[in-house]
Design an enzyme around this catalytic site. Structure first.
Site, PDB file in Angstrom:
ATOM      1  N   TYR A 148       0.827  -1.206   0.000  1.00 48.57           N
ATOM      2  CA  TYR A 148       0.000   0.000   0.000  1.00 48.57           C
ATOM      3  C   TYR A 148       0.860   1.254   0.000  1.00 48.57           C
ATOM      4  CZ  TYR A 148      -3.805   3.169   1.318  1.00 48.57           C
ATOM      5  OH  TYR A 148      -4.722   4.186   1.350  1.00 48.57           O
ATOM      6  N   THR A 177     -14.323   3.634   6.346  1.00 41.75           N
ATOM      7  CA  THR A 177     -15.020   3.121   5.169  1.00 41.75           C
ATOM      8  C   THR A 177     -15.021   1.587   5.234  1.00 41.75           C
ATOM      9  OG1 THR A 177     -13.076   2.855   3.757  1.00 41.75           O
ATOM     10  CG2 THR A 177     -14.115   5.063   3.805  1.00 41.75           C
TER      11      THR A 177
END
Length: 198
Positions: free
Chosen positions: A113, A148
């Site tokens: 990431y 989220t």
């Protein structure tokens, strides 16, 4: 289905256009659908698609590393490449890249990431330099952790070293920051906006 529900909630003629950013043909088809629905290329592109997994580098399969680069770096490049020529021809537009705290800071288990988000920040900087004076703006919005569904598989509330969801930014707060960036006067470019939970 999720995109259609979001489009219905937004209203005002919003259209759901699913797209697999891993494929040039899928991006081209999506851009054509957007152009047909709205009479041309959009004024604003918000690159916000992303994928996030956590694993030590020694345990990260190469395929997962490549998938993170595809979703977080190559996908945004494909969209910019598809939409930028029309913005340049028009002499106006705005490309907003949604980065992350991980585009400047590194955390254990974040090899794929962080590499993709650091690359995305570099891509934004090159884009901003190339667009100077064209009338097309480029902004990087880099939030800290945002609550989220991306976090659902990781359960950050029960993992040591992770920000609990109650302490994360709300997605609506990030959307408000993006609205601020794109609504700045035409002569103002917000080069970079970093967000954290107060």
């Amino acid at each position: 289905d999720a995109l259609r529900r979001e489009a219905d909630a937004v209203g005002g003629g919003a259209v759901a256009v699913p797209c697999d950013l891993r494929y040039d043909a899928a991006v081209a088809a999506a851009v054509s659908r957007v152009a047909a629905a709205f009479g041309g290329a959009p004024d604003v592109l918000v690159n916000n698609a992303g994928a996030f997994t956590v694993a030590p580098v020694a345990e990260t399969p190469p395929a997962d590393f490549v998938a993170a680069l595809e979703a977080n770096l190559v996908g945004p490049f494909r969209l910019v490449r598809a939409l930028l020529p029309a913005m340049l021809a028009r002499g106006g537009g705005h490309v907003v890249t949604v980065g992350s705290i991980a585009d400047r800071s590194v955390f254990p288990g974040n090899g794929a990431y962080a590499a993709s988000k650091h690359g995305l920040r570099a891509f934004h900087e090159v884009l901003r330099a190339e667009l100077r004076g064209t009338g097309v703006r480029a902004s990087l919005v880099s939030p800290g952790p945002v609550d989220t569904p991306l976090w659902d598989p990781l359960d950050p509330d029960n993992r040591e070293g992770f920000t609990p969801r109650a302490q994360m930014l709300a997605a609506a707060a990030v959307a408000d920051a993006i609205r601020y960036v794109v609504s700045a006067p035409a002569e103002v470019n917000v080069d970079e906006l970093r967000l954290s939970r107060a």
